[in-house]
Scaffold this motif. Structure first.
Motif, PDB file in Angstrom:
ATOM      1  N   HIS A 207       9.964 -52.261  58.070  1.00 14.78           N
ATOM      2  CA  HIS A 207      11.042 -52.652  57.158  1.00 14.78           C
ATOM      3  C   HIS A 207      11.905 -51.417  56.875  1.00 14.78           C
ATOM      4  O   HIS A 207      11.493 -50.526  56.136  1.00 14.78           O
ATOM      5  CB  HIS A 207      10.476 -53.208  55.851  1.00 14.78           C
ATOM      6  CG  HIS A 207       9.560 -54.379  56.032  1.00 14.78           C
ATOM      7  ND1 HIS A 207      10.015 -55.621  56.397  1.00 14.78           N
ATOM      8  CD2 HIS A 207       8.216 -54.492  55.914  1.00 14.78           C
ATOM      9  CE1 HIS A 207       8.998 -56.460  56.489  1.00 14.78           C
ATOM     10  NE2 HIS A 207       7.890 -55.797  56.208  1.00 14.78           N
ATOM     11  N   VAL A 208      13.079 -51.361  57.494  1.00 13.02           N
ATOM     12  CA  VAL A 208      13.981 -50.229  57.330  1.00 13.02           C
ATOM     13  C   VAL A 208      14.822 -50.472  56.073  1.00 13.02           C
ATOM     14  O   VAL A 208      15.566 -51.455  55.994  1.00 13.02           O
ATOM     15  CB  VAL A 208      14.884 -50.053  58.559  1.00 13.02           C
ATOM     16  CG1 VAL A 208      15.729 -48.799  58.416  1.00 13.02           C
ATOM     17  CG2 VAL A 208      14.041 -50.003  59.833  1.00 13.02           C
ATOM     18  N   LEU A 209      14.703 -49.570  55.099  1.00 13.64           N
ATOM     19  CA  LEU A 209      15.326 -49.770  53.796  1.00 13.64           C
ATOM     20  C   LEU A 209      16.471 -48.784  53.561  1.00 13.64           C
ATOM     21  O   LEU A 209      16.408 -47.629  53.999  1.00 13.64           O
ATOM     22  CB  LEU A 209      14.283 -49.591  52.688  1.00 13.64           C
ATOM     23  CG  LEU A 209      13.033 -50.477  52.778  1.00 13.64           C
ATOM     24  CD1 LEU A 209      12.092 -50.159  51.622  1.00 13.64           C
ATOM     25  CD2 LEU A 209      13.415 -51.947  52.775  1.00 13.64           C
ATOM     26  N   PRO A 210      17.514 -49.215  52.858  1.00 16.78           N
ATOM     27  CA  PRO A 210      18.608 -48.301  52.505  1.00 16.78           C
ATOM     28  C   PRO A 210      18.103 -47.147  51.645  1.00 16.78           C
ATOM     29  O   PRO A 210      17.122 -47.294  50.900  1.00 16.78           O
ATOM     30  CB  PRO A 210      19.580 -49.195  51.721  1.00 16.78           C
ATOM     31  CG  PRO A 210      19.208 -50.594  52.083  1.00 16.78           C
ATOM     32  CD  PRO A 210      17.746 -50.580  52.356  1.00 16.78           C
ATOM     33  N   GLN A 211      18.788 -46.025  51.718  1.00 16.97           N
ATOM     34  CA  GLN A 211      18.349 -44.830  51.014  1.00 16.97           C
ATOM     35  C   GLN A 211      18.428 -44.965  49.489  1.00 16.97           C
ATOM     36  O   GLN A 211      17.783 -44.212  48.766  1.00 16.97           O
ATOM     37  CB  GLN A 211      19.170 -43.622  51.480  1.00 16.97           C
ATOM     38  CG  GLN A 211      20.669 -43.736  51.230  1.00 16.97           C
ATOM     39  CD  GLN A 211      21.121 -43.290  49.863  1.00 16.97           C
ATOM     40  OE1 GLN A 211      20.489 -42.408  49.275  1.00 16.97           O
ATOM     41  NE2 GLN A 211      22.191 -43.877  49.343  1.00 16.97           N
ATOM     42  N   ASN A 212      19.156 -45.936  48.993  1.00 16.81           N
ATOM     43  CA  ASN A 212      19.280 -46.121  47.542  1.00 16.81           C
ATOM     44  C   ASN A 212      18.374 -47.222  47.013  1.00 16.81           C
ATOM     45  O   ASN A 212      18.570 -47.725  45.898  1.00 16.81           O
ATOM     46  CB  ASN A 212      20.733 -46.415  47.168  1.00 16.81           C
ATOM     47  CG  ASN A 212      21.274 -47.683  47.832  1.00 16.81           C
ATOM     48  OD1 ASN A 212      20.638 -48.245  48.720  1.00 16.81           O
ATOM     49  ND2 ASN A 212      22.449 -48.129  47.399  1.00 16.81           N
ATOM     50  N   VAL A 213      17.352 -47.617  47.775  1.00 12.13           N
ATOM     51  CA  VAL A 213      16.434 -48.667  47.329  1.00 12.13           C
ATOM     52  C   VAL A 213      15.690 -48.203  46.079  1.00 12.13           C
ATOM     53  O   VAL A 213      15.388 -47.016  45.912  1.00 12.13           O
ATOM     54  CB  VAL A 213      15.442 -49.023  48.463  1.00 12.13           C
ATOM     55  CG1 VAL A 213      14.479 -47.866  48.736  1.00 12.13           C
ATOM     56  CG2 VAL A 213      14.677 -50.284  48.149  1.00 12.13           C
ATOM     57  N   THR A 214      15.401 -49.126  45.180  1.00 16.97           N
ATOM     58  CA  THR A 214      14.667 -48.789  43.962  1.00 16.97           C
ATOM     59  C   THR A 214      13.163 -48.911  44.210  1.00 16.97           C
ATOM     60  O   THR A 214      12.724 -49.534  45.179  1.00 16.97           O
ATOM     61  CB  THR A 214      15.061 -49.716  42.805  1.00 16.97           C
ATOM     62  OG1 THR A 214      14.626 -51.053  43.119  1.00 16.97           O
ATOM     63  CG2 THR A 214      16.565 -49.701  42.578  1.00 16.97           C
ATOM     64  N   THR A 215      12.388 -48.341  43.305  1.00 20.28           N
ATOM     65  CA  THR A 215      10.936 -48.448  43.400  1.00 20.28           C
ATOM     66  C   THR A 215      10.499 -49.902  43.359  1.00 20.28           C
ATOM     67  O   THR A 215       9.650 -50.346  44.148  1.00 20.28           O
ATOM     68  CB  THR A 215      10.266 -47.672  42.259  1.00 20.28           C
ATOM     69  OG1 THR A 215      10.672 -46.295  42.318  1.00 20.28           O
ATOM     70  CG2 THR A 215       8.756 -47.750  42.362  1.00 20.28           C
ATOM     71  N   ASP A 216      11.083 -50.671  42.466  1.00 17.30           N
ATOM     72  CA  ASP A 216      10.720 -52.092  42.336  1.00 17.30           C
ATOM     73  C   ASP A 216      11.031 -52.850  43.615  1.00 17.30           C
ATOM     74  O   ASP A 216      10.232 -53.695  44.065  1.00 17.30           O
ATOM     75  CB  ASP A 216      11.448 -52.732  41.151  1.00 17.30           C
ATOM     76  CG  ASP A 216      10.921 -52.232  39.811  1.00 17.30           C
ATOM     77  OD1 ASP A 216       9.798 -51.682  39.772  1.00 17.30           O
ATOM     78  OD2 ASP A 216      11.638 -52.396  38.806  1.00 17.30           O
TER      79      ASP A 216
END
Length: 395
Positions: A207-216
């Motif tokens: 799962h490739v996530l954006p760099q601004n993803v939150t912990t939640d």
């Protein structure tokens, strides 16, 4: 366009190198760095870690195999500019779909050729990486003082956060390509495609996530592990990524970091980082694995490093238990890896996916796979040990 249009490469210390326009025409500004790989120029220029940098190739002959659709490490060319000595006049490779020169033009990357790249490399080794500019087309006619002023007005790499420029804007999922063992959340700070392929090949849904993803948001996908990628910029300017990683470590999720990810693990553990004089960039860096004594030839692309005790085990200043430096560069004793002893987390400063480059360190993806399997097993054991039978509930 004539073949030998004038161009000039200008360093912030006033050094000037006259050459020929190569790639797109115009003006390009960035930190001047050199890469020592004899092969793999297409992988180099498409590595997002080079965002904001003008890359000089120390190998004299560049472009002979052209470009193709298989070797790019990301969706585009990221180098701010490209400096070569002798660009190939012909393309000779059965996989080639075009020339490097044409690809640079198509993507608007300003370059320069025909300069003494050995002299520039010596200058950068002596004085360190510095701001620079390539001027061609109408910009080549600007006065020397004006060109130097433009270069000196450019951004410095220290204190610069470039993660938002290179990261995906929304989540991308890549299914496992072998027997599935779990899932991994990849924080995209400039990840290379080969890294994602290696993770998927180890049985992980990626799962490739954006760099601004939150912990939640990260925890909501319930990953079995977390991975921080390589990327450009100063790790000291990435406080949000450090805070996210500290939350991941407190959750007990297995963690693996590469390059920028290594620097951010260092910060999450409470260590500092610093800028190297001219960095490590190329595919021939000798690194020793302290656990085995084995020397690995590795691929690098970094200008910052972790400041940590080289000898013995030390306590994490941020309270994550014991830590050791696992790998060290044999050229200059720079920290090349961290291993947390009380939590499931490790990282390396170099690129074990090595595209292009040696595959001495590819085993690290297997180590991560084993860590994920161990983490899933411990979670199952924990759930079983916490469960109560009806007889126990009645007592």
């Amino acid at each position: 366009m004539t073949r030998f249009e004038p161009a000039v490469f200008v360093l912030e210390d006033g050094s000037r190198y006259d050459g020929h326009a190569y790639g797109a025409r115009g003006r390009s500004l960035g930190e001047a760095v050199f890469a020592t790989g004899m092969t793999g120029y297409q992988e180099t220029i498409t590595d997002p870690s080079y965002a904001g940098q003008i890359v000089l190739m120390t190998a004299p002959h560049i472009g002979n195999t052209g470009v193709n659709d298989e070797d790019p490490e990301s969706r585009r060319i990221w180098v701010a500019g490209f400096v070569v000595r002798d660009p190939s006049r012909v393309v000779s490779n059965y996989r080639a779909t075009g020339s490097l020169d044409d690809q640079l033009v198509a993507e608007g990357v300003v370059g320069i050729s025909g300069i003494d790249t050995r002299a520039v490399t010596r200058r950068l080794r002596d004085a360190g990486a510095m701001r620079s500019g390539i001027f061609s087309g109408p910009d080549a006619a600007l006065g020397e003082s004006e060109q130097l002023e433009i270069v000196r007005a450019g951004a410095r790499m220290s204190g610069l956060n470039l993660s938002a420029e290179v990261s995906v804007s929304e989540q991308v999922t890549i299914p496992a390509t072998s027997e599935r063992i779990g899932s991994v959340a990849v924080l995209d700070l400039g990840v290379k495609d080969s890294t994602l392929r290696y993770l998927a090949a180890r049985g992980l849904d990626v799962h490739v996530l954006p760099q601004n993803v939150t912990t939640d948001d990260l925890l909501a996908i319930k990953p079995d592990a977390v991975f921080y990628s390589n990327g450009p910029g100063d790790p000291a300017a990435s406080d949000d990524h450090v805070e996210l990683l500290q939350a991941v470590l407190r959750e007990g999720l297995p963690f693996f970091g590469i390059c920028f990810g290594n620097q951010l693990l260092g910060r999450a553990l409470g260590l500092g980082t610093y800028k190297l004089p001219f960095g490590h960039r190329g595919i021939n860096q000798p690194v020793v694995d302290r656990s085995t004594g084995k020397v690995e030839i590795t691929a690098h692309n970094h200008g910052f490093a972790v400041d940590a005790p080289r000898e013995g085990v030390f306590d994490s200043p941020a309270g994550f238990g014991r830590v050791e430096v696992s790998h060290v560069n044999l050229n200059d004793d720079v920290v090349e890896g961290l291993n947390a002893l009380d939590i499931p987390a490790f990282s390396v400063q170099y690129h074990p996916e090595a595209a292009a480059g040696p595959h001495d360190a590819n085993y690290l993806f297997d180590r991560f796979r084993d860590m994920v399997i161990a983490g899933r097993s411990s979670q199952r054991i924990g759930r079983h040990s916490d469960a109560t039978t009806p007889d126990q509930e009645s007592k």
